[in-house]
Design a protein around this motif. Structure first.
Motif, short mmCIF file in Angstrom:
data_model
loop_
_atom_site.label_atom_id
_atom_site.label_comp_id
_atom_site.label_asym_id
_atom_site.label_seq_id
_atom_site.Cartn_x
_atom_site.Cartn_y
_atom_site.Cartn_z
N ASN A 59 -7.65 6.82 -8.08
CA ASN A 59 -8.24 5.68 -7.37
C ASN A 59 -7.15 4.76 -6.87
O ASN A 59 -6.14 4.56 -7.55
N LEU A 60 -7.36 4.19 -5.70
CA LEU A 60 -6.40 3.26 -5.10
C LEU A 60 -7.03 1.87 -5.06
O LEU A 60 -8.17 1.73 -4.62
N SER A 61 -6.30 0.86 -5.48
CA SER A 61 -6.87 -0.50 -5.50
C SER A 61 -6.42 -1.35 -4.32
O SER A 61 -7.15 -2.22 -3.87
N GLU A 115 1.91 1.85 -3.51
CA GLU A 115 0.79 2.38 -4.30
C GLU A 115 0.55 3.85 -4.00
O GLU A 115 0.30 4.65 -4.91
N LEU A 116 0.62 4.22 -2.72
CA LEU A 116 0.44 5.63 -2.34
C LEU A 116 1.51 6.51 -2.98
O LEU A 116 1.20 7.56 -3.54
N VAL A 141 -5.18 -0.02 -1.25
CA VAL A 141 -5.38 0.69 0.02
C VAL A 141 -6.81 0.51 0.51
O VAL A 141 -7.76 0.63 -0.25
N ALA A 160 0.82 6.84 -6.75
CA ALA A 160 -0.35 7.68 -7.02
C ALA A 160 -0.04 9.15 -6.76
O ALA A 160 -0.45 10.03 -7.54
N CYS A 218 -11.27 3.92 -1.98
CA CYS A 218 -10.33 4.88 -1.40
C CYS A 218 -9.68 5.61 -2.57
O CYS A 218 -9.37 5.01 -3.60
N THR A 224 0.84 -1.20 0.00
CA THR A 224 0.00 0.00 0.00
C THR A 224 0.87 1.26 0.00
O THR A 224 0.51 2.26 -0.62
N LEU A 234 -6.38 11.79 1.55
CA LEU A 234 -6.96 10.47 1.36
C LEU A 234 -8.46 10.57 1.64
O LEU A 234 -8.88 11.14 2.65
#
Length: 129
Positions: free
Chosen positions: A117-119, A43-44, A121, A47, A105, A40, A98
């Protein structure tokens, strides 16, 4: 007697659809991350970099775990010896928030309003402080 009953059932179905539609269109709300881990975190970072239009960013391992918003500043310039180059930076730091909307999320660049978009998290509503 049957016609009034059918009318009441129809009204009940329509109001049920309206409630569902309003839930789907609910505005995003401030959130914190519930599953912080290496995946995560990556990913953050990806993004945020995408939202800011940069190749990479560095965030702390605890980013978005207590607060929904983080401030991202540009790295300070250093000379060949690793010492900070004196000078004044007039750039305004970027704010990233966030958010949760339904079961999704997402991250929002506060200044531009752009979202990602977060997949991986998972998040929950931010606790009131």
């Amino acid at each position: 007697m049957l016609k009034p009953l059918i009318g009441l059932i129809g009204i009940g179905l329509i109001s049920g659809c309206v409630a569902t539609a309003s839930e789907v269109n609910a505005s995003p709300q401030a959130a914190t991350i519930t599953n912080p881990n290496a995946q995560t975190h990556a990913e953050l970072q990806q993004a945020i970099a995408s939202l800011l239009g940069v190749s990479s960013v560095v965030i702390s391992d605890s980013a978005f775990t207590q607060y929904s918003q983080e401030v991202i500043e540009r790295a300070q310039h250093k000379d060949a010896n690793g010492l900070l180059i004196m000078g004044r930076s007039t750039e305004i730091p970027d704010a990233i928030q966030l958010l949760t909307q339904g079961d999704k999320c997402l991250l929002q660049h506060v200044q531009s309003g752009n979202t990602a978009n977060l997949s991986q998290v998972r998040c929950k509503l931010e606790d009131a402080q």
